[in-house]
Scaffold this active site. Structure first.
Site, PDB file in Angstrom:
ATOM      1  N   SER A 145      36.453  32.061  46.879  1.00 12.64           N
ATOM      2  CA  SER A 145      37.021  33.410  46.783  1.00 12.64           C
ATOM      3  C   SER A 145      36.876  34.174  48.109  1.00 12.64           C
ATOM      4  CB  SER A 145      36.298  34.159  45.653  1.00 12.64           C
ATOM      5  OG  SER A 145      36.364  35.546  45.863  1.00 12.64           O
TER       6      SER A 145
HETATM    7  N1  LIG Z   1      39.240  43.950  45.036  1.00 18.47           N
HETATM    8  C1  LIG Z   1      38.348  42.935  44.524  1.00 18.47           C
HETATM    9  C2  LIG Z   1      39.156  41.679  44.201  1.00 18.47           C
HETATM   10  C3  LIG Z   1      38.303  40.621  43.560  1.00 18.47           C
HETATM   11  C4  LIG Z   1      39.136  39.509  42.930  1.00 18.47           C
HETATM   12  O1  LIG Z   1      40.301  39.699  42.555  1.00 18.47           O
HETATM   13  N2  LIG Z   1      38.493  38.329  42.767  1.00 18.47           N
HETATM   14  C5  LIG Z   1      39.155  37.215  42.126  1.00 18.47           C
HETATM   15  C6  LIG Z   1      38.705  35.904  42.764  1.00 18.47           C
HETATM   16  S1  LIG Z   1      39.253  35.809  44.442  1.00 18.47           S
HETATM   17  C7  LIG Z   1      38.726  37.191  40.662  1.00 18.47           C
HETATM   18  O2  LIG Z   1      37.571  37.383  40.362  1.00 18.47           O
HETATM   19  N3  LIG Z   1      39.680  36.958  39.743  1.00 18.47           N
HETATM   20  C8  LIG Z   1      39.407  36.864  38.349  1.00 18.47           C
HETATM   21  C9  LIG Z   1      40.197  37.847  37.523  1.00 18.47           C
HETATM   22  O3  LIG Z   1      40.886  38.715  38.097  1.00 18.47           O
HETATM   23  O4  LIG Z   1      40.117  37.770  36.307  1.00 18.47           O
HETATM   24  C10 LIG Z   1      37.237  42.646  45.537  1.00 18.47           C
HETATM   25  O5  LIG Z   1      37.459  42.834  46.734  1.00 18.47           O
HETATM   26  O6  LIG Z   1      36.129  42.263  45.128  1.00 18.47           O
END
Ligand SMILES: N[C@@H](CCC(=O)N[C@@H](CS)C(=O)NCC(=O)O)C(=O)O
Length: 215
Positions: free
Chosen positions: A11
């Protein structure tokens, strides 16, 4: 005890926090969250972050903060010897950094994610429209570098926004190669020299394997 960081190296926002922690000389305990098996949607994780995203930071006393940008800002405030990565007093420099953090979260990262979520969860291949949206974001980034003439994304010093932009662009390189954008390319080549850059390389390898298994 080291603060816990929930997440996976594949990630980009998790890697941004790890790069930031390395710059600060701070140890974080990385606790894996199995996104493929929807561990982030389970009650225990939702209690920590109802937004069900990684990264999430948890301190020993139970304090929790999610979102990589908010986490990095917190880490600098709590653990940095000086605040050059995210200045407290200089409100203009801080605003310049904030702009790039919001650009990452709202545009650059979001436009890549809009391609990857349908691909990873439903096998939907990237549409031309979605790829053009991402190219548009990269054009904006290229223009930011052209106008500023700076070595870093928010001026002449490394800031927390660099960790976000660096990890996002190098990951989205799998979707739209940054080599087509000369100023972005030069910027990445500069930041690749950071002594702890191998964390990003390791995560990019994991991401690429995942991406290639889906595309
Ligand atoms: N704006 C957030 C974005 C985090 C994000 O979207 N992470 C993704 C992995 S890269 C995630 O956890 N996705 C799972 C979901 O949205 O359910 C940050 O910077 O922490």
């Amino acid at each position: 005890m080291a603060p816990k960081l929930y997440g996976v190296l594949a990630s980009p926002p998790v890697r941004a926090v790890l790069l930031c922690a390395n710059e600060l000389g701070l140890d974080l305990e990385l606790i894996p969250v199995d996104l493929a098996n929807q561990e982030h949607l389970k009650e225990d994780f939702l209690k920590k972050n109802p937004q069900h995203t990684v990264p999430v930071l948890e301190e020993e006393d139970g304090f929790i903060v999610s979102d990589s940008h908010a986490i990095m800002a917190y880490l600098v405030g709590r653990y940095a010897k000086n605040d050059s990565l995210y200045p407290k007093e200089d409100c203009r420099q801080r605003a310049t950094i904030d702009h790039k953090l919001y650009f990452d979260t709202g545009i650059l990262f979001a436009r890549g994610l809009a391609i990857l979520k349908p691909l990873f969860y439903f096998g939907i291949k990237p549409s031309e429209d979605a790829l053009n949206n991402l190219k548009d974001a990269l054009n904006i980034l290229e223009k930011i570098f052209e106008l500023s003439g700076s070595d870093y994304i928010a001026g002449d010093n490394l800031s927390i926004a660099d960790f976000s932009i660096l990890t996002t662009v190098t990951t989205w390189n799998n979707l739209v190669p940054y080599a087509d954008y000369p100023r972005i390319k030069a910027y990445i080549e500069r930041l690749e020299k950071l002594p702890y850059y191998k964390i990003n390389v390791e995560g990019l390898d994991l991401f690429r394997q995942l991406y290639e298994s889906k595309i």
